[in-house]
Design an enzyme around this catalytic site. Structure first.
Site, PDB file in Angstrom:
ATOM      1  N   TRP A 100       0.827  -1.208   0.000  1.00 34.08           N
ATOM      2  CA  TRP A 100       0.000   0.000   0.000  1.00 34.08           C
ATOM      3  C   TRP A 100       0.855   1.249   0.000  1.00 34.08           C
ATOM      4  CZ3 TRP A 100      -4.056  -1.638  -1.998  1.00 34.08           C
ATOM      5  CH2 TRP A 100      -4.647  -2.847  -1.595  1.00 34.08           C
ATOM      6  N   ASP A 166      -1.757   6.443   6.520  1.00 39.60           N
ATOM      7  CA  ASP A 166      -2.770   5.464   6.098  1.00 39.60           C
ATOM      8  C   ASP A 166      -2.982   4.503   7.260  1.00 39.60           C
ATOM      9  OD1 ASP A 166      -4.255   3.396   5.036  1.00 39.60           O
ATOM     10  OD2 ASP A 166      -2.916   3.004   3.337  1.00 39.60           O
ATOM     11  N   LYS A 190     -11.849  -2.526   6.953  1.00 44.88           N
ATOM     12  CA  LYS A 190     -10.995  -3.358   7.786  1.00 44.88           C
ATOM     13  C   LYS A 190     -11.476  -3.346   9.245  1.00 44.88           C
ATOM     14  CE  LYS A 190      -8.359  -3.926   4.148  1.00 44.88           C
ATOM     15  NZ  LYS A 190      -7.473  -2.895   3.654  1.00 44.88           N
TER      16      LYS A 190
HETATM   17  C1  LIG Z   1      -6.845  -2.437   2.276  1.00 49.27           C
HETATM   18  C2  LIG Z   1      -5.870  -1.334   2.362  1.00 49.27           C
HETATM   19  C3  LIG Z   1      -5.793  -0.327   1.384  1.00 49.27           C
HETATM   20  C4  LIG Z   1      -6.657  -0.330   0.132  1.00 49.27           C
HETATM   21  O1  LIG Z   1      -7.917   0.051   0.441  1.00 49.27           O
HETATM   22  P1  LIG Z   1      -9.037   0.280  -0.716  1.00 49.27           P
HETATM   23  O2  LIG Z   1     -10.153   0.839   0.094  1.00 49.27           O
HETATM   24  O3  LIG Z   1      -9.318  -1.049  -1.306  1.00 49.27           O
HETATM   25  O4  LIG Z   1      -8.500   1.242  -1.692  1.00 49.27           O
HETATM   26  C5  LIG Z   1      -4.898   0.691   1.571  1.00 49.27           C
HETATM   27  N1  LIG Z   1      -4.084   0.731   2.648  1.00 49.27           N
HETATM   28  C6  LIG Z   1      -4.110  -0.225   3.593  1.00 49.27           C
HETATM   29  C7  LIG Z   1      -3.189  -0.142   4.753  1.00 49.27           C
HETATM   30  C8  LIG Z   1      -5.006  -1.283   3.483  1.00 49.27           C
HETATM   31  O5  LIG Z   1      -5.045  -2.241   4.419  1.00 49.27           O
END
Ligand SMILES: *Cc1c(COP(=O)(O)O)cnc(C)c1O
Length: 354
Positions: A100, A166, A190
């Protein structure tokens, strides 16, 4: 019967939340209308949005500190672009700790210079780089707090400002001084709700500093001025996120869930470390409390282990294709008892020397 759901995302939500959410789809608060068939501008939904925005700040201890909470669309992946669009004028620094972060770096290059301050790519992201230098002249620094795929987590954060993070896979899971961050984003799927919305917490004073013109929908200031209602928001994901945040508040907030998350992580990692049949993937000091990654000492016995998982009602344990092996995602809503069941299966597999 409810499975033990270790899915990495979309992932487990509290049963009481699923129940309430399903009722609201049929009849929202005895209004005779479904939550998903009323105007987002109607008073009942505006109340949902405003409650979700303020509760997210409350849980993080960020009320009245110059932050705004937004529920946007496009996933965390859209935030890889929006962060740079809104903040990157000349140069920004990135810690490359996984797929990511790597994607964030790639997208940010569309907007300015990107400095990869450190990376653990050469070791397939099995650890968090430390002791790297942070250049002085950066517009901001971007980090990923928890690397969902590789099972590593930042336990220390660089002391820089502005700091962008993030937190998709560990938001609301552990106590941190959240005021050290200037922008936090997290895809709901998540640890918060269904896929379809992304929580963005942004300190207003970092905005408005780039010279480019930003399309309205990509500009955080648009969404702030419209109370996160610039266009039709994802009403159902926002509502379910609100229910999950209320569930967390009733439990005692992040402080209380952190204790549970620590217990779950302690149990899974002590099991991995004690049993010869399993090897942990991530460097011990960087292990994630949310996603525990491990492999079998003898990979050829995968079918037997998978059969045992299936009979025990365990779902979603397969590792991501870029790591292989297994990944136990232990988000806030996963009960401790599910980890106990997994640990029992692992012990039995080890004992049988299968
Ligand atoms: C799952 C995830 C993403 C991607 O998320 P989307 O909503 O599918 O774009 C980005 N960063 C992290 C840390 C993730 O776990």
């Amino acid at each position: 019967m409810k499975k033990h759901n270790f899915s990495a995302g979309p992932s487990i939500l509290p049963t009481s939340v699923l129940q309430k959410a399903s009722e609201a789809v049929v009849d929202f608060n005895q209004s005779g209308l479904s939550l998903i068939e009323i105007s987002h501008r109607s008073a009942p939904f505006v109340d949902v949005m405003e409650s979700a925005r303020s509760l997210s700040l409350e849980l993080l201890g960020l009320e009245n500190k110059g932050y705004q909470a937004l529920f946007l669309q496009g996933g965390a992946s859209m935030q890889f672009i929006m962060t740079a669009y809104n903040l990157l004028e000349n140069k920004a620094g990135f810690l490359n700790t996984g797929t990511w972060s790597n994607n964030t770096i790639k997208e940010s290059k569309n907007f300015g210079k990107v400095v990869e301050m450190a990376s653990s790519k050469e070791a397939n992201f099995s650890y968090i780089p430390k002791g790297y230098e942070i250049p002085q002249d950066l517009d901001y620094v971007h980090v990923t707090s928890n690397n969902t795929i590789f099972g590593t987590q930042l336990h220390d954060f660089p002391s820089v400002s502005p700091l962008v993070c993030d937190m998709s896979s560990d938001i609301f899971s552990r106590t941190l001084d959240f005021s050290k961050f200037d922008l936090i984003y997290a895809g709901a799927q998540k640890n918060m709700g269904p896929a379809g919305t992304t929580l963005v917490i942004v300190k207003e004073d970092i905005l408005g500093k780039v010279s480019r013109s930003i399309p309205s929908i990509m500009d955080y200031r648009t969404h702030i001025s419209k109370g996160s209602m610039f266009n039709t928001p994802p009403v159902f994901p926002v509502y379910v996120s609100l229910l999950t945040m209320q569930w967390l508040k009733d439990l005692g907030g992040i402080k209380a869930i952190e204790i549970e998350n620590q217990r779950k992580a302690d149990l899974i990692y002590s099991t991995i470390d004690q049993l010869d049949a399993f090897n942990g993937y991530a460097a011990k000091e960087d292990r994630s409390f949310m996603n525990a990654t491990f492999t079998l000492a003898e990979g050829a016995k995968g079918d037997q282990f998978n059969d045992m998982l299936k009979s025990a009602g365990i779902n979603g344990l397969n590792g991501h294709r870029s790591v292989g092996g297994y990944r136990a995602s232990m988000y806030n809503a996963l009960p401790y008892e599910s980890v106990v069941v997994l640990a029992e299966v692992m012990n039995e597999f080890n004992r049988k020397g299968m």
